[in-house]
Scaffold this active site. Structure first.
Site, PDB file in Angstrom:
ATOM      1  N   LYS A   1     -44.368  10.470  18.156  1.00 44.56           N
ATOM      2  CA  LYS A   1     -43.728   9.951  16.950  1.00 44.56           C
ATOM      3  C   LYS A   1     -44.766   9.192  16.134  1.00 44.56           C
ATOM      4  O   LYS A   1     -45.487   8.342  16.680  1.00 44.56           O
ATOM      5  CB  LYS A   1     -42.567   9.040  17.333  1.00 44.56           C
ATOM      6  CG  LYS A   1     -41.753   8.534  16.158  1.00 44.56           C
ATOM      7  CD  LYS A   1     -40.564   7.712  16.616  1.00 44.56           C
ATOM      8  CE  LYS A   1     -39.722   7.237  15.446  1.00 44.56           C
ATOM      9  NZ  LYS A   1     -38.520   6.475  15.865  1.00 44.56           N
TER      10      LYS A   1
ATOM     11  N   SER B   1     -34.279   7.847  13.799  1.00 42.03           N
ATOM     12  CA  SER B   1     -35.527   8.015  13.092  1.00 42.03           C
ATOM     13  C   SER B   1     -36.529   8.917  13.822  1.00 42.03           C
ATOM     14  O   SER B   1     -37.547   9.296  13.246  1.00 42.03           O
ATOM     15  CB  SER B   1     -36.171   6.638  12.868  1.00 42.03           C
ATOM     16  OG  SER B   1     -36.536   6.036  14.098  1.00 42.03           O
TER      17      SER B   1
ATOM     18  N   SER C   1     -32.211   5.657  17.364  1.00 43.41           N
ATOM     19  CA  SER C   1     -33.228   6.552  16.825  1.00 43.41           C
ATOM     20  C   SER C   1     -33.772   7.592  17.795  1.00 43.41           C
ATOM     21  O   SER C   1     -34.409   8.551  17.368  1.00 43.41           O
ATOM     22  CB  SER C   1     -34.395   5.735  16.255  1.00 43.41           C
ATOM     23  OG  SER C   1     -34.006   5.081  15.074  1.00 43.41           O
TER      24      SER C   1
END
Length: 464
Positions: free
Chosen positions: A79, A154, A178
């Site tokens: 990420k 996210s 997320s």
């Protein structure tokens, strides 16, 4: 099964048998990325030359019978929020375009030390503050199951690359859902560790809502990555010294008591999500558990009233630090970022919020004196538009059944698929454990994975 949709555990076994090489697997996922990225747009950058060098080194270690790391040769994407010294750290924001990180996240060091072949990074919403993944900087990330829909956020890019087959493992982080939101929408497995189980960087290493965690295509894969990234770190005083090893091995659920809560006290749950959750309950009974439907006195309004003071004390000021009150800089933020920051600023008194969090936990704590785990839906709806503006923060959060378990952030939560909605987007459930009881949620998840037989079927994955 096509190589790009192998699980990490299957790939590792094939490496050891010498009927697959790390280079062959890297080639497969890189080719898949090239084929899918024009449509999915989940990758911020690729490091193909470095990855090939790492894959060849792993191939050599297997060939020579040398000691190998826990993730040896496994392609993995990070990420983008997790920084790497000397590389860009842009947070999906025009304000951060070209910014270079001066430190590396501890889990990145651990992943590389374990032999993973890190070959790229994945998209996020701006400052990770939305349950969708689209930014002015990187564009719109789409769900491989239905490209009109979001993969969630996210950690939406990580969920999307796993579903598409563009990598084998991925990392995420979770402050309001997320990891679990994209796990649900993308039909993959994700784990929100309890606070402090996985070390982090300031300021969010001290935020009880926040955790970095693993994402993968099976419970065993997620356990494999979790065991690599967890454990104490000298740079994080909050990180727990206790090492909690987890396993994706299947064992009997006989003797276990599992609570099922369908609406967490008032969420408006779509009938398809409800039906798929009841199917999970039936599968758990078939696996030997005693399953009982329960109620919790929460609901979205109470969750929001409890959590906004916390966001107002931590994440809101974090976002505002990048604008420093400058109207021109504020205008460059995404509309959802501005809306989140405004709602956080009006969140209320932090001390009163801490008291509310304690009261919020109590009914769950009392419930878990009678049960080993709780199962509930991950998201109340069956999908969000890929370009959903998310400017009404309360309305969006009222669909996300993840946030309660950030409010009580010391609980482990494993997110697994529960089925597929008529729009082609997967649905999911959360398996929630007692505080810091990581092993139990993996035990339940592994048994459920075997009993349902959904994402273990090669036909599960979307054909792009």
């Amino acid at each position: 099964m096509e190589l790009h949709h192998l699980t990490a555990t299957d790939a590792a076994a094939r490496f050891r048998r010498r009927d697959l090489s790390p280079v062959e697997l890297l080639d497969a996922v890189v080719a898949r990325t090239a084929a899918t990225e024009p449509l999915i747009n989940a990758v911020t950058e690729q490091w193909l030359d470095e990855a090939l060098i790492a894959a060849r080194a792993s191939e050599g270690r297997f060939a020579r019978g040398e000691a190998t790391g826990a993730l040896e040769g496994i392609p993995l994407m990070l990420k983008e929020e997790q920084p790497i010294a000397g590389r860009t750290a842009e947070e999906g924001s025009l304000l951060e375009r070209g910014h270079i990180a001066d430190q590396t996240h501890p889990i990145v060091d651990r992943i590389q030390a374990a032999g993973a072949v890190v070959h790229g990074r994945t998209t996020t919403p701006e400052y990770c503050c939305a349950p969708v993944t689209h930014t002015a900087l990187w564009g719109v990330t789409r769900n491989p199951w239905n490209t009109a829909c979001t993969p969630g956020g996210s950690s939406g890019g990580s969920g999307a690359v796993l579903a598409a087959g563009s990598t084998i493992l991925a990392t995420g982080s979770d402050i309001g859902g997320s990891i679990r939101i994209p796990s649900s929408f993308c039909g993959v497995v994700g784990f929100k560790p309890p606070f402090a189980r996985v070390p982090g960087l300031a300021p969010f290493n001290s935020d009880t809502y926040c955790a970095d965690g693993p994402m993968g295509r099976s419970v065993a894969d997620v356990a494999l990555l979790q065991n690599v990234i967890s454990g104490p770190w000298a740079g994080d005083a909050a990180s727990l010294r206790e090492v909690a090893t987890v396993s994706g091995a299947v064992s009997s659920l006989v003797g276990m008591r599992i609570a099922v809560c369908l609406d967490l006290g008032g969420y408006d749950v779509d009938p398809v999500v409800m039906a798929n959750t009841l199917g999970v309950a039936a599968a758990l009974r078939a696996a030997g558990a005693v399953v009982e439907q329960v109620e919790l006195p929460w609901g979205p309004q109470r969750v929001l009233e409890t959590s906004w003071p916390h966001f107002g004390a931590v994440m809101g000021p974090f976002i505002e630090s990048f604008t420093a009150g400058d109207p021109e800089r504020t205008a460059q933020l995404m509309p959802y970022t501005r809306a989140f920051a405004a709602a956080a600023a009006a969140g209320g008194d932090f001390v009163a919020g801490l008291e509310a969090e304690s009261e919020f936990y109590r009914p769950f704590g009392e419930l878990m004196e009678r049960f080993d785990a709780l199962v509930c839906p991950t998201i109340a709806t069956t999908g969000l538009d890929a370009e959903e503006p998310c400017t009404d923060s309360d309305a969006v959060f009222a669909q996300l059944m993840t946030l309660p378990f950030n409010v009580i952030g010391r609980v482990p939560v494993l997110a697994v698929p529960s089925g597929i909605a008529p729009n082609g987007v997967p649905t999911g459930v959360q398996i929630v454990g007692r505080t810091f009881d990581d092993a139990t949620v993996f035990r339940v998840g592994a048994a459920l994975e075997q009993e349902l037989g959904l994402w273990t079927d090669p036909a599960w994955w979307p054909a792009l």
